[in-house]
Scaffold this active site. Structure first.
Site, PDB file in Angstrom:
ATOM      1  N   ASP A 298      -0.975 -11.242  -3.810  1.00  0.00           N
ATOM      2  CA  ASP A 298      -0.279 -11.185  -5.237  1.00  0.00           C
ATOM      3  C   ASP A 298       1.095 -11.947  -5.001  1.00  0.00           C
ATOM      4  OD1 ASP A 298       0.791  -9.030  -3.822  1.00  0.00           O
ATOM      5  OD2 ASP A 298      -0.191  -7.614  -5.073  1.00  0.00           O
TER       6      ASP A 298
ATOM      7  N   ASN B 145      -1.573   5.228  -7.459  1.00  0.00           N
ATOM      8  CA  ASN B 145      -2.401   5.073  -8.854  1.00  0.00           C
ATOM      9  C   ASN B 145      -3.528   4.505  -7.989  1.00  0.00           C
ATOM     10  OD1 ASN B 145      -1.898   2.538  -8.674  1.00  0.00           O
ATOM     11  ND2 ASN B 145      -1.190   2.326 -10.717  1.00  0.00           N
TER      12      ASN B 145
ATOM     13  N   HIS C 104      -4.314   1.581  -6.839  1.00  0.00           N
ATOM     14  CA  HIS C 104      -4.312  -0.179  -7.004  1.00  0.00           C
ATOM     15  C   HIS C 104      -4.555  -0.606  -5.698  1.00  0.00           C
ATOM     16  CE1 HIS C 104       0.254  -1.103  -7.206  1.00  0.00           C
ATOM     17  NE2 HIS C 104      -0.194  -0.938  -5.970  1.00  0.00           N
TER      18      HIS C 104
ATOM     19  N   GLU D  87      -4.688  -2.705 -11.290  1.00  0.00           N
ATOM     20  CA  GLU D  87      -4.362  -1.456 -11.681  1.00  0.00           C
ATOM     21  C   GLU D  87      -5.706  -0.780 -12.279  1.00  0.00           C
ATOM     22  OE1 GLU D  87      -1.754  -0.590 -11.014  1.00  0.00           O
ATOM     23  OE2 GLU D  87       0.153  -1.627 -11.566  1.00  0.00           O
TER      24      GLU D  87
HETATM   25  P1  PGA Z   1       3.734  -0.041  -0.393  1.00  0.00           P
HETATM   26  O1  PGA Z   1       2.859  -0.693  -1.525  1.00  0.00           O
HETATM   27  O2  PGA Z   1       3.295  -0.104   0.887  1.00  0.00           O
HETATM   28  O3  PGA Z   1       5.269  -0.336  -0.687  1.00  0.00           O
HETATM   29  O4  PGA Z   1       3.642   1.531  -0.675  1.00  0.00           O
HETATM   30  C1  PGA Z   1       1.554  -0.450  -1.433  1.00  0.00           C
HETATM   31  C2  PGA Z   1       0.768  -1.150  -2.693  1.00  0.00           C
HETATM   32  O5  PGA Z   1       1.391  -0.703  -3.965  1.00  0.00           O
HETATM   33  O6  PGA Z   1      -0.353  -1.754  -2.675  1.00  0.00           O
END
Ligand code: PGA
Length: 252
Positions: free
Chosen positions: A67, A139, A141, A146
């Protein structure tokens, strides 16, 4: 589903790097799907170490990132292209032409949609992703898919939830500066990868990890779609695994 509960950050990085390295040795031109965020950084450090000390060779490797924020130039401090260059690509012998990160500079919606179709086509033309590295949001995702994202979705533009923008605000000088949109591979794109390795650390992720592994398959927790995958491995620390009711079973 395969679940590894590691005792330390270093063990997590090594177990995940073993999976990546094994895949790299299996293919002449391995195709890796890569993720940004804090969680995969120790994995990238371990891959850089193996490149420097053990000659792990990325010269024929092709990568596709999950992404990118819309509205972010490659040299922008928070762009995921820059993150990947700084955390991995600048330190290994990958051919820059072989590393793909969605283009966050396109402003026009129709042009973004064309880009997303082209990104999918590039992945398909190269023969698909051999191994996709993932983090997970609090959450549930994966990528920027999302809760509520279609489980069959492909690369497209998505709106970030308020929770994700808050979680990511730590990288920006204020919440207002966190972009509202991102281009992300879809859940269908991720499921098409031949193997998936999801990394999660910390108590903040334990509910999402439990929902993903032990809850129903539901777009309410996008990572639960991985239950449909034939070869998904979760590499967790003790905190991220702490809400699993089958944790003892997974350890055996
Ligand atoms: P993080 O993000 O590794 O910074 O916790 C993971 C994500 O949001 O997929």
């Amino acid at each position: 589903m395969f679940v590894i509960v590691a005792r330390s950050e270093q063990e997590m990085a090594e177990r995940a790097a073993d999976l990546v390295e094994a895949e790299m040795q299996r293919h002449v031109s391995p195709v890796l799907g890569l993720a940004t965020g804090s969680t995969p950084i120790p994995l990238y450090e371990e891959l850089i170490r193996r490149h420097r000390e053990q000659g792990l060779d990325f010269s024929t490797c092709i990568t596709f990132n999950l992404d990118e924020y819309v509205g972010s130039a490659p040299d922008h401090a928070e762009s995921y292209r820059r993150f990947m260059n700084e955390q991995l690509f600048d330190h290994i012998n990958i051919n820059p032409k072989n590393s793909h990160v969605p283009d966050g500079t396109i402003a026009d919606l129709e042009a973004i949609e064309r880009f997303c179709e082209e990104y999918e086509k590039r992945i398909a033309d190269i023969g698909g992703i051999d191994l996709q590295v993932l983090g997970i949001g609090a959450n549930g995702h994966i990528g920027f898919n999302e809760p509520g994202s279609s489980l069959g979705s492909l690369t497209r533009i998505k709106t970030l939830t308020a929770k994700t923008r808050e979680d990511n605000a730590r990288f920006f000088s204020s919440l207002d500066e966190v972009p509202r949109y991102a281009i992300t591979m879809g859940i269908g794109t991720i499921l098409n990868a031949r193997k998936v390795v999801l990394l999660a650390t910390g108590k903040g992720k334990c509910a999402a990890v439990a929902a993903a592994l032990e809850g129903p398959v539901s777009s309410a927790c996008p990572a639960s779609a991985l239950q449909l995958h034939r070869y998904a491995t979760f590499v967790l620390d003790e905190d991220a695994a702490s809400q699993l009711t089958l944790e003892g079973y997974h350890r055996t």
